[in-house]
Scaffold this motif. Structure first.
Motif, short mmCIF file in Angstrom:
data_model
loop_
_atom_site.label_atom_id
_atom_site.label_comp_id
_atom_site.label_asym_id
_atom_site.label_seq_id
_atom_site.Cartn_x
_atom_site.Cartn_y
_atom_site.Cartn_z
N SER A 23 0.83 -1.20 0.00
CA SER A 23 0.00 0.00 0.00
C SER A 23 0.87 1.26 0.00
O SER A 23 0.61 2.22 -0.71
CB SER A 23 -0.90 -0.02 1.23
OG SER A 23 -1.37 1.27 1.51
N GLY A 26 4.18 2.92 -3.98
CA GLY A 26 3.28 3.10 -5.11
C GLY A 26 3.80 4.14 -6.08
O GLY A 26 4.99 4.47 -6.09
N VAL A 106 -8.37 9.66 -4.53
CA VAL A 106 -7.02 9.22 -4.91
C VAL A 106 -7.11 8.25 -6.09
O VAL A 106 -6.39 8.40 -7.08
CB VAL A 106 -6.28 8.55 -3.73
CG1 VAL A 106 -4.91 8.04 -4.18
CG2 VAL A 106 -6.11 9.51 -2.56
N PHE A 231 1.23 11.05 1.70
CA PHE A 231 0.80 10.32 0.52
C PHE A 231 1.57 9.03 0.35
O PHE A 231 1.01 7.96 0.09
CB PHE A 231 0.97 11.20 -0.73
CG PHE A 231 0.31 10.62 -1.94
CD1 PHE A 231 -1.01 10.93 -2.24
CD2 PHE A 231 0.99 9.75 -2.79
CE1 PHE A 231 -1.64 10.38 -3.35
CE2 PHE A 231 0.37 9.20 -3.90
CZ PHE A 231 -0.95 9.52 -4.18
N THR A 232 2.89 9.11 0.54
CA THR A 232 3.71 7.93 0.30
C THR A 232 3.42 6.83 1.31
O THR A 232 3.47 5.65 0.99
CB THR A 232 5.21 8.27 0.25
OG1 THR A 232 5.91 7.15 -0.27
CG2 THR A 232 5.76 8.60 1.61
N VAL A 237 -6.84 8.00 4.72
CA VAL A 237 -8.12 7.74 4.08
C VAL A 237 -8.78 6.46 4.59
O VAL A 237 -9.86 6.09 4.16
CB VAL A 237 -8.01 7.67 2.54
CG1 VAL A 237 -7.61 9.02 1.98
CG2 VAL A 237 -7.05 6.59 2.11
N LEU A 329 -6.74 1.01 -1.58
CA LEU A 329 -7.66 2.13 -1.67
C LEU A 329 -9.09 1.67 -1.97
O LEU A 329 -10.05 2.37 -1.69
CB LEU A 329 -7.20 3.11 -2.75
CG LEU A 329 -5.96 3.93 -2.37
CD1 LEU A 329 -5.24 4.45 -3.60
CD2 LEU A 329 -6.35 5.09 -1.46
N1 TRP Z 1 1.14 5.28 -0.86
C1 TRP Z 1 0.82 5.12 -2.23
C2 TRP Z 1 1.86 5.77 -3.10
O1 TRP Z 1 2.84 6.26 -2.65
C3 TRP Z 1 -0.54 5.64 -2.58
C4 TRP Z 1 -1.57 5.38 -1.58
C5 TRP Z 1 -2.00 4.18 -1.10
C6 TRP Z 1 -2.28 6.38 -0.89
N2 TRP Z 1 -2.92 4.38 -0.14
C7 TRP Z 1 -3.14 5.71 0.01
C8 TRP Z 1 -2.27 7.76 -0.95
C9 TRP Z 1 -3.95 6.44 0.85
C10 TRP Z 1 -3.10 8.48 -0.12
C11 TRP Z 1 -3.93 7.82 0.79
O2 TRP Z 1 1.74 5.80 -4.29
#
Ligand code: TRP
Length: 455
Positions: A23, A26, A106, A231-232, A237, A329
């Motif tokens: 997760s 990404g 997202v 985000f990473t 969420v 997600l």
């Molecule tokens: N972490 C992932 C990325 O770096 C994207 C991702 C997965 C994400 N779950 C998330 C981003 C929840 C925001 C919220 O690409």
């Protein structure tokens, strides 16, 4: 099939860690990190990013998984349970519902970018890129973006793939996808780093990413770094909350968190060391922005030995990274619908369909609506629908939810409850994390918002 009524769970500790790492790792690590770091001058940005990971996003990441573990349900339901446990009058499920909306936001742009990665992988498989020259590469990107129908179809293909994995029970779908894709992803990444080291300018890339540069401190830079850190790790969420609700009682969350964050960081830096040596060796600028992965790199692929193969490996890697994230997600809404007795395959198709519909906004922003700014009259001029969705999630929903998670874990639930759920002995490390979750992370997020408003 799991026995009816039994709450789903990962089959082992390792399975949970792989899924959560999937997760985290990404598009954000490869596409996002490299362009944001590149555009912000490298080393200085990386330093702030590390601090944001360790003191803001990382602790919130653990808090989110912990809420899932304690609530053992979809995000709104889990938060509702904890609310009654804490006897709070605030409406905690709202945080969960906002998160569920965030997952769809997202996904809506993730699918479009992942779709482009899949399409480029196919082009590479057919021997494309090799010997192409700049014009052909630019045309490929431009043609793809000029064709909303094919962009939408590729997003739908990506979402269908995602939905098919999430349709299965946890151990057969999400878990297996991680077990297959994550090791391959690591192998491909290491292969690319070694290759880039041989033909590229490793030294300059390393000093760009790790060297100390003058930092231009601005509230914008902090917001970017914190937004990227959230985000990473995928905090904010409810994806991690959902995975947390599936984790076994034997998972030692603090240790698992350490490994997941370490893997995520490793992939971001390794992606940088796969991409920037090639960038510098080709004499192009590292500041290309979002086009780095779809313009600058393919351009480089077209000029290097074995370019088509390298391109194929790179875009396959990007696709795998995207899939293991997008399933996390889709999982929260599917879990919520499962609580309403809707079967997983039906729920997965339904929510993937919603994500595809929403993705049309991003498709439009890349195609005909490149210069359409829906909220211009509200002072948000210059931002396309895609910009609004992406920044809205990264810079608002994620940090604000993270803020709420920290307050819930740090203040509303009892210290004893939290410690036993982790579980973690009362020691210096616990005290430190607890203080960060209670005070430092919320204050940092609050300061960020105040800074963004006044600065
Ligand atoms: N972490 C992932 C990325 O770096 C994207 C991702 C997965 C994400 N779950 C998330 C981003 C929840 C925001 C919220 O690409």
């Amino acid at each position: 099939m799991a026995a009816k009524g039994a709450y789903p769970s990962f089959s082992s500790r390792l399975a949970f860690i792989i899924a959560a790492a999937g997760s985290a790792v990404g598009l954000g690590n490869v596409w996002g990190f490299t362009y944001v770091a590149g555009a912000n001058g490298g080393g200085g940005f990386v330093l702030i990013y590390l601090v944001a990971l360790a003191f803001v996003a990382g602790p919130a990441f653990m808090a989110e998984m912990l809420i899932g573990r304690m609530g053992k349900a979809s995000p709104p339901t889990a938060l509702g349970k904890l609310q009654s446990r804490a006897g709070s009058k605030l409406n905690w499920p709202t945080v969960g519902w906002i998160g569920l909306i965030g997952t769809l936001m997202v996904l809506s742009f993730y699918a479009v970018i992942a779709g482009q990665a899949m399409y480029y992988g196919l082009v590479a498989l057919e021997g494309g890129f090799a010997g192409w020259g700049e014009e052909a590469v630019t045309a490929l990107d431009a043609d793809f973006k000029a064709d909303p129908v094919s962009m939408a179809i590729w997003s739908a293909v990506f979402m269908a793939f995602t939905a098919s994995i999430v349709s299965f029970d946890i151990s057969k779908g999400i878990e297996r996808a991680g077990k297959v894709m994550m090791p391959l992803l690591f192998l491909m990444l290491i292969g690319l780093v070694v290759y880039a080291g041989q033909i590229g300018d490793w030294g300059r890339a390393a000093s760009f990413l790790f060297g100390f540069h003058e930092i231009n401190f601005s509230s914008r830079l902090f917001l970017e770094a914190v937004g990227q850190a959230f985000f990473t790790l995928g905090v904010g969420v409810g994806g991690l909350m959902t995975y947390g609700s599936y984790m076994g009682d034997d998972v030692r969350l603090p240790r698992a968190t350490f490994w997941i964050v370490a893997m995520d960081l490793f992939v971001a830096l390794a992606a940088g060391m796969a991409i920037f040596p090639l960038v510098f060796a080709s004499g192009v600028e590292p500041t290309a922005g979002p086009g780095l992965v779809f313009l600058t790199l393919p351009n480089i692929f077209s000029a290097i030995p074995g370019g088509a193969f390298v391109a194929f490996v790179f875009f396959l890697l990007l696709t795998f990274a995207a899939v293991t994230s997008s399933i996390s997600l889709l999982a929260p809404t599917v879990q919520r619908l499962a609580e309403a007795n809707i079967r997983r395959p039906v729920a997965a198709c339904l929510m993937a369909g919603v994500a595809v519909l929403l993705s049309l906004l991003t498709v439009y922003s890349f195609a005909g609506g490149r210069e359409v700014y829906p909220l211009a009259s509200f002072g948000l001029d210059g931002m396309t629908a895609f910009d609004l969705i992406r920044e809205g999630v990264s810079n608002f929903i994620l940090p604000l939810s993270g803020f709420a998670y920290c307050l819930i874990i740090g203040w509303s639930l009892s210290r004893e409850d939290v410690r036993t759920a982790l579980p973690m002995a009362e020691g210096r490390l616990f005290t430190l994390w607890y203080m960060v979750v209670r005070v430092i992370a919320p204050l940092a997020i609050a300061a960020l918002f105040i800074g963004a408003v006044i600065g």
